[in-house]
Design a protein around this motif. Sequence first.
Motif, PDB file in Angstrom:
ATOM      1  N   ARG A 139       0.712  -1.145   0.043  1.00 20.85           N
ATOM      2  CA  ARG A 139       1.309  -0.197   0.977  1.00 20.85           C
ATOM      3  C   ARG A 139       2.768   0.073   0.624  1.00 20.85           C
ATOM      4  O   ARG A 139       3.521  -0.836   0.285  1.00 20.85           O
ATOM      5  CB  ARG A 139       1.217  -0.724   2.396  1.00 20.85           C
ATOM      6  N   GLN A 141      -9.856  14.616  -1.924  1.00 16.51           N
ATOM      7  CA  GLN A 141      -9.909  13.210  -1.517  1.00 16.51           C
ATOM      8  C   GLN A 141     -11.257  12.933  -0.880  1.00 16.51           C
ATOM      9  O   GLN A 141     -11.676  13.665   0.034  1.00 16.51           O
ATOM     10  CB  GLN A 141      -8.794  12.909  -0.508  1.00 16.51           C
ATOM     11  N   VAL A 185     -13.001   9.989   1.056  1.00 16.78           N
ATOM     12  CA  VAL A 185     -13.017   8.689   1.720  1.00 16.78           C
ATOM     13  C   VAL A 185     -14.456   8.207   1.813  1.00 16.78           C
ATOM     14  O   VAL A 185     -15.382   9.019   1.969  1.00 16.78           O
ATOM     15  CB  VAL A 185     -12.379   8.799   3.121  1.00 16.78           C
ATOM     16  N   LEU A 215      -0.391   4.475   2.245  1.00 13.96           N
ATOM     17  CA  LEU A 215      -0.937   3.864   3.450  1.00 13.96           C
ATOM     18  C   LEU A 215      -2.333   3.341   3.149  1.00 13.96           C
ATOM     19  O   LEU A 215      -2.988   3.799   2.205  1.00 13.96           O
ATOM     20  CB  LEU A 215      -1.003   4.889   4.583  1.00 13.96           C
ATOM     21  N   LEU A 216      -2.793   2.405   3.976  1.00 13.46           N
ATOM     22  CA  LEU A 216      -4.143   1.884   3.782  1.00 13.46           C
ATOM     23  C   LEU A 216      -5.178   3.009   3.800  1.00 13.46           C
ATOM     24  O   LEU A 216      -6.162   2.995   3.052  1.00 13.46           O
ATOM     25  CB  LEU A 216      -4.483   0.859   4.870  1.00 13.46           C
ATOM     26  N   GLY A 217      -4.939   4.004   4.619  1.00 14.39           N
ATOM     27  CA  GLY A 217      -5.864   5.118   4.761  1.00 14.39           C
ATOM     28  C   GLY A 217      -5.924   6.034   3.558  1.00 14.39           C
ATOM     29  O   GLY A 217      -6.774   6.936   3.515  1.00 14.39           O
ATOM     30  N   ASP A 218      -5.031   5.818   2.581  1.00 16.98           N
ATOM     31  CA  ASP A 218      -5.087   6.630   1.356  1.00 16.98           C
ATOM     32  C   ASP A 218      -6.121   6.098   0.382  1.00 16.98           C
ATOM     33  O   ASP A 218      -6.378   6.720  -0.648  1.00 16.98           O
ATOM     34  CB  ASP A 218      -3.712   6.659   0.685  1.00 16.98           C
ATOM     35  N   SER A 219      -6.710   4.954   0.683  1.00 15.82           N
ATOM     36  CA  SER A 219      -7.762   4.405  -0.156  1.00 15.82           C
ATOM     37  C   SER A 219      -8.940   5.362  -0.180  1.00 15.82           C
ATOM     38  O   SER A 219      -9.503   5.710   0.868  1.00 15.82           O
ATOM     39  CB  SER A 219      -8.220   3.045   0.372  1.00 15.82           C
ATOM     40  N   ALA A 220      -9.302   5.810  -1.376  1.00 14.84           N
ATOM     41  CA  ALA A 220     -10.341   6.839  -1.494  1.00 14.84           C
ATOM     42  C   ALA A 220     -10.637   7.085  -2.963  1.00 14.84           C
ATOM     43  O   ALA A 220      -9.960   6.561  -3.849  1.00 14.84           O
ATOM     44  CB  ALA A 220      -9.883   8.152  -0.846  1.00 14.84           C
TER      45      ALA A 220
END
Lengths: 114, 114
Positions: free
Chosen positions: A15, A36, A38, A82-87
């Motif tokens: 992060r 992107q 996810v 951010l963690l939510g960018d993991s994809a």
Amino acid sequence: DAGVTQSPTHLIKTRGQQVTLRCSPISGHKSVSWYQQVLGQGPQFIFQYYEKEERGRGNFPDRFSARQFPNYSSELNVNALLLGDSALYLCASSLADSSYNEQFFGPGTRLTVL
Amino acid sequence: AQSVTQPDIHITVSEGASLELRCNYSYGATPYLFWYVQSPGQGLQLLLKYFSGDTLVQGIKGFEAEFKRSQSSFNLRKPSVHWSDAAEYFCAVGASEYGNKLVFGAGTILRVKS
């Protein structure tokens, strides 16, 4: 003929770090788009570049940026991860600036943010 | 704004059986419609596309799709499924005024049982 190539294949970041993803379109293709994907969802449009100009931007924060080079290759940059960018980040190339032209997708870059 | 709905998250069919994957779209004018397939760890491969004209379109690997304007649908069909068809399938919509931007559905995972 080589297809769309992307590098790296996989990437692990923490992060707050910054990442750069690269895409080489099919020879002769002047348009590059970034998506992107996810896990468990369909791809979401991030950017489109044509002849080195931004032609479209999806609903992503300013932490996401991109550019296209004179040889039509492209880079996608993501700041302050951010963690939510993991994809899975997919690049697609096409001859011109219209979805009338078939888009060819690369294998993607799998980004994991810890 | 464009949107795509794929009502079925998972579908399981027996090898040799027929297949229909559903797709509904939302868009004011005549859209460009696409079906893509994604195998695990792979990018997206275009199966078929509809722009105008004949509402029944043929694609690769024995797939076909029918555009029904009255139902805002573009369902994908195959008369006899092979084990190698197991993958995730995405319906997408584009439009001339949006450049290369595609809006994807959430996808349908196809499982084939022997």
